[in-house]
Motif scaffolding. Structure first.
Motif, short mmCIF file in Angstrom:
data_model
loop_
_atom_site.label_atom_id
_atom_site.label_comp_id
_atom_site.label_asym_id
_atom_site.label_seq_id
_atom_site.Cartn_x
_atom_site.Cartn_y
_atom_site.Cartn_z
N TRP A 1 0.87 -1.18 0.00
CA TRP A 1 0.00 0.00 0.00
C TRP A 1 0.90 1.23 0.00
CZ3 TRP A 1 -5.04 0.45 -0.81
CH2 TRP A 1 -5.87 -0.66 -0.61
N TYR A 2 0.56 2.18 -0.86
CA TYR A 2 1.31 3.43 -0.98
C TYR A 2 0.34 4.60 -0.87
CZ TYR A 2 5.30 0.76 -2.71
OH TYR A 2 6.36 -0.12 -2.82
N ARG A 3 0.89 5.72 -0.45
CA ARG A 3 0.10 6.94 -0.32
C ARG A 3 0.80 8.05 -1.08
NH1 ARG A 3 -0.42 8.18 5.58
NH2 ARG A 3 1.80 8.76 5.43
N GLN A 4 -0.01 8.84 -1.76
CA GLN A 4 0.52 10.03 -2.42
C GLN A 4 -0.30 11.22 -1.99
OE1 GLN A 4 0.95 9.78 -6.70
NE2 GLN A 4 2.49 11.39 -6.66
N ALA A 5 0.34 12.08 -1.22
CA ALA A 5 -0.31 13.31 -0.77
C ALA A 5 -0.15 14.38 -1.85
CB ALA A 5 0.32 13.77 0.54
N PRO A 6 -1.02 15.36 -1.85
CA PRO A 6 -0.92 16.43 -2.86
C PRO A 6 0.46 17.08 -2.87
CG PRO A 6 -2.99 16.59 -1.66
CD PRO A 6 -2.17 15.54 -0.96
N GLY A 7 1.06 17.13 -4.03
CA GLY A 7 2.36 17.78 -4.17
C GLY A 7 3.54 16.97 -3.66
N LYS A 8 3.29 15.73 -3.28
CA LYS A 8 4.37 14.91 -2.74
C LYS A 8 4.53 13.63 -3.54
CE LYS A 8 4.04 16.60 2.02
NZ LYS A 8 3.94 16.20 3.45
N SER B 1 -7.21 5.96 14.07
CA SER B 1 -6.72 7.24 14.62
C SER B 1 -6.18 8.13 13.51
CB SER B 1 -5.64 6.98 15.67
OG SER B 1 -6.13 6.17 16.71
N LEU B 2 -6.97 8.28 12.48
CA LEU B 2 -6.51 9.02 11.31
C LEU B 2 -6.21 10.47 11.63
CD1 LEU B 2 -8.80 7.34 8.70
CD2 LEU B 2 -6.32 7.46 8.55
N LYS B 3 -5.20 10.99 10.94
CA LYS B 3 -4.77 12.37 11.09
C LYS B 3 -4.88 13.09 9.75
CE LYS B 3 -1.29 10.83 14.45
NZ LYS B 3 0.16 10.82 14.78
N SER B 4 -4.88 14.39 9.79
CA SER B 4 -5.01 15.16 8.55
C SER B 4 -3.86 14.85 7.60
CB SER B 4 -5.06 16.66 8.85
OG SER B 4 -3.92 17.06 9.58
N GLU B 5 -2.69 14.55 8.15
CA GLU B 5 -1.54 14.24 7.29
C GLU B 5 -1.65 12.87 6.62
OE1 GLU B 5 -1.42 15.25 10.50
OE2 GLU B 5 0.21 14.24 11.59
N ASP B 6 -2.66 12.10 6.97
CA ASP B 6 -2.91 10.83 6.27
C ASP B 6 -3.68 11.05 4.97
OD1 ASP B 6 -3.53 9.36 9.48
OD2 ASP B 6 -1.69 9.26 8.29
N THR B 7 -4.11 12.26 4.74
CA THR B 7 -4.84 12.58 3.52
C THR B 7 -3.99 12.30 2.30
OG1 THR B 7 -6.26 14.22 4.55
CG2 THR B 7 -5.87 14.45 2.19
N GLN C 1 -9.17 7.64 -2.88
CA GLN C 1 -8.87 8.89 -2.17
C GLN C 1 -9.32 8.82 -0.72
OE1 GLN C 1 -7.20 11.59 -3.30
NE2 GLN C 1 -7.42 12.59 -1.30
N VAL C 2 -8.42 9.24 0.14
CA VAL C 2 -8.72 9.37 1.58
C VAL C 2 -8.51 10.82 1.97
CG1 VAL C 2 -7.99 8.75 3.90
CG2 VAL C 2 -8.10 7.00 2.12
N THR C 3 -9.53 11.40 2.55
CA THR C 3 -9.44 12.78 3.03
C THR C 3 -9.82 12.80 4.50
OG1 THR C 3 -10.03 13.63 0.84
CG2 THR C 3 -10.21 15.16 2.70
N VAL C 4 -8.90 13.30 5.30
CA VAL C 4 -9.12 13.38 6.74
C VAL C 4 -9.29 14.85 7.12
CG1 VAL C 4 -8.26 12.79 9.03
CG2 VAL C 4 -7.69 11.33 7.07
N SER C 5 -10.44 15.17 7.66
CA SER C 5 -10.71 16.55 8.04
C SER C 5 -10.38 16.75 9.52
CB SER C 5 -12.17 16.89 7.78
OG SER C 5 -13.02 16.08 8.58
N SER C 6 -9.80 17.90 9.80
CA SER C 6 -9.40 18.17 11.18
C SER C 6 -10.45 18.99 11.91
CB SER C 6 -8.06 18.91 11.20
OG SER C 6 -8.15 20.09 10.44
#
Length: 113
Positions: free
Chosen positions: A36-43, A80-86, A108-113
């Motif tokens: 499993w991989y994650r790609q955050a916006p701009g990263k 325990s999702l965090k906004s940085e997991d978006t 897509q996963v979006t975590v709202s704070s």
């Protein structure tokens, strides 16, 4: 040809949980290293965890990777999702004794704070 389909993403509040699924066709999840991989916006895309033979690994203690052989599916349980997991989460398969890597389209996963 290996095909991967991810599902389970969505919008969740910080502190919540999601379980992502990756269903494979054309290869058994028991006969490949599944990641499993994650790609955050701009990263860049980064490894979240993987499972191969009897070993599962995740970079976060809040995340657990597992598989269901009968459903030919690999899961990523995120707690325990965090906004940085978006980000967009991708599944990758590398069949044993193969140099080929296969990717899904992501979910897509979006975590709202």
């Amino acid at each position: 040809q290996v095909q991967l389909v991810e599902s389970g993403g969505g919008l969740v509040q910080a502190g919540g949980s999601l379980r992502l699924s990756c269903t494979a066709s054309g290869s058994s999840v028991n006969s490949a290293t599944m990641g499993w991989y994650r790609q955050a916006p701009g990263k860049q895309r980064e490894l979240v965890g993987s499972i191969t033979r009897g070993d599962a690994y995740s970079v976060e203690g809040r995340f657990t990777i597992s598989r269901d052989s009968a459903k030919n599916t690999v899961y990523l349980q995120m707690n325990s999702l965090k906004s940085e997991d978006t980000g967009r989460y991708y599944c990758k398969a590398v069949p044993f004794f193969s140099r080929n890597a296969y990717w899904g389209q992501g979910t897509q996963v979006t975590v709202s704070s």
